[in-house]
Design an enzyme around this catalytic site. Structure first.
Site, PDB file in Angstrom:
ATOM      1  N   GLY A 148      64.925  13.175  37.783  1.00  0.00           N
ATOM      2  CA  GLY A 148      64.741  14.120  38.870  1.00  0.00           C
ATOM      3  C   GLY A 148      63.491  14.952  38.659  1.00  0.00           C
ATOM      4  O   GLY A 148      62.896  14.967  37.577  1.00  0.00           O
ATOM      5  N   CYS A 149      63.097  15.664  39.710  1.00  0.00           N
ATOM      6  CA  CYS A 149      61.856  16.451  39.647  1.00  0.00           C
ATOM      7  C   CYS A 149      61.985  17.656  38.728  1.00  0.00           C
ATOM      8  O   CYS A 149      61.164  17.851  37.824  1.00  0.00           O
ATOM      9  CB  CYS A 149      61.435  16.864  41.054  1.00  0.00           C
ATOM     10  N   TYR A 150      63.017  18.480  38.927  1.00  0.00           N
ATOM     11  CA  TYR A 150      63.224  19.612  38.023  1.00  0.00           C
ATOM     12  C   TYR A 150      63.392  19.158  36.568  1.00  0.00           C
ATOM     13  O   TYR A 150      62.787  19.734  35.657  1.00  0.00           O
ATOM     14  CB  TYR A 150      64.454  20.415  38.443  1.00  0.00           C
ATOM     15  N   THR A 152      62.174  16.572  35.051  1.00  0.00           N
ATOM     16  CA  THR A 152      60.911  16.109  34.481  1.00  0.00           C
ATOM     17  C   THR A 152      60.074  17.281  33.995  1.00  0.00           C
ATOM     18  O   THR A 152      59.627  17.320  32.844  1.00  0.00           O
ATOM     19  CB  THR A 152      60.124  15.277  35.517  1.00  0.00           C
TER      20      THR A 152
END
Length: 345
Positions: A148-150, A152
């Protein structure tokens, strides 16, 4: 190599196309969108009308198995877990940008996603695709659970000091902000212009689905159970994530000593850039790129380490990292197709 994208009309898909278009080893042959089957992709994104002349199709695993070698899933959760097993069993490699294969704990998945987990044998096959940390496991994998973005931005910022046992494992505080594209392309009140413009708000405090993912990754790095305090915010910008983390140092360290540690930890990883002392990254400085930029400050007064990590949520936080993982899976240079400079201003 021929590749396909499933979930072809979202922001993740159009970013995949942007990078795959100039990838020397890949031909995008198929875009699948159940809701837009029979529609030209350029009708959804007219700015690509001269570049991507592909008619979107419905999902057919038998046809895909004849046409492509690898499939990117840019779908919402609870979609890929039903389709990926059919492709894996036919020898097709898959990279999943949703959260269906990231978590290992069945109860946590049900708690945070509100759904049944994928079949255990496919969860066991999935490699968590944090490119800089799991590089060796990604090589030769057939199923990648793209982070996921958060997670990473956050885990790349915290892993070096956790893995080197330099900070206390309790009281890890993560204050994170994302642009509105992180909510996807679907309409919602939360990202409505008049709700979001000139506004700044926290959301899903204590129950964001990325909490167990972050804790799972950090626990492996620390080799013990890690719990975090995670507060996500949405801010009125299109792209970008800034994750600011606060941890307690076990021993007194200077900022320069910690910068040297991070530079050494990521010295073989071209997409992680560590800032010099007194310089902190901004989301605009990674806009449209696959970079994760990290700045550090060791507060001598409080004994805390402050870590600032920024990424473009649609690139390093999704599609760019997916392509980076594809490169690693196939033994290609990791940066292939991803060397675009950030867009600034």
């Amino acid at each position: 190599m021929n590749v396909a994208i499933i979930g072809g009309t979202g922001y993740g898909a159009v970013e995949l196309i942007r990078f795959l278009y100039n990838h020397p080893n890949v031909t995008l042959t198929t875009i699948i969108s159940h809701s837009n089957s029979g529609t030209s992709f350029s009708e959804v994104y007219p700015h690509l009308s001269d570049l991507v002349n592909v008619e979107m199709e419905s999902f057919d695993e038998d046809q895909l198995a004849k046409e492509v070698d690898l499939v990117f899933f840019a779908t919402p959760s609870n979609v890929s877990k039903h389709q990926i097993p059919k492709l894996i069993d036919k020898g097709i490699k898959c990279i999943d940008l949703s959260g269906d294969f990231r978590l290992e704990d069945h109860e946590l998945y049900e708690q945070y996603y509100g759904e049944e987990m994928a079949e255990a044998k496919y969860i066991d096959q999935a490699v968590y695709g944090l490119s800089e940390i799991n590089n060796e496991s990604i090589k030769g994998a057939s199923l990648i659970a793209n982070p996921g973005c958060y997670p990473t931005a956050t885990t790349l910022g915290l892993i070096p000091v956790l893995a080197n046992d330099m900070v206390e494992r309790k009281n890890i505080i993560i204050d994170a902000k994302t642009g509105v594209s992180g909510a996807g392309r679907s309409l919602s009140l939360n990202t409505h212009f008049s709700e979001m413009n000139e506004n700044f708000k926290a959301y899903k405090i204590g129950n964001h689905k990325h909490i167990p993912e972050i804790e799972q990754v950090l626990s492996k790095a620390a080799e013990e159970e890690i719990q975090i305090t995670f507060t996500p915010h949405i801010v009125p910008m299109t792209r970008g994530i800034m994750s600011t983390m606060y941890v307690d140092l076990k021993e007194k360290q200077s900022t320069n000593q910690l910068i040297a540690l991070y530079e050494d930890f990521y010295k073989y990883h071209p997409f992680v850039r560590i800032r010099k002392e007194g310089v902190f990254p901004q989301t605009k400085e990674v806009y449209g790129s696959n970079y994760c930029d990290i700045g550090l400050y060791a507060d001598q007064r409080t004994g805390k380490l402050i870590i600032v990590s920024v990424i473009d949520n649609l690139v390093k936080g999704a599609s760019g990292q997916a392509i980076q993982n594809m490169n690693i899976m196939n033994g290609w240079e990791e940066t292939t197709g991803l060397t675009q400079l950030p867009i600034y201003p």
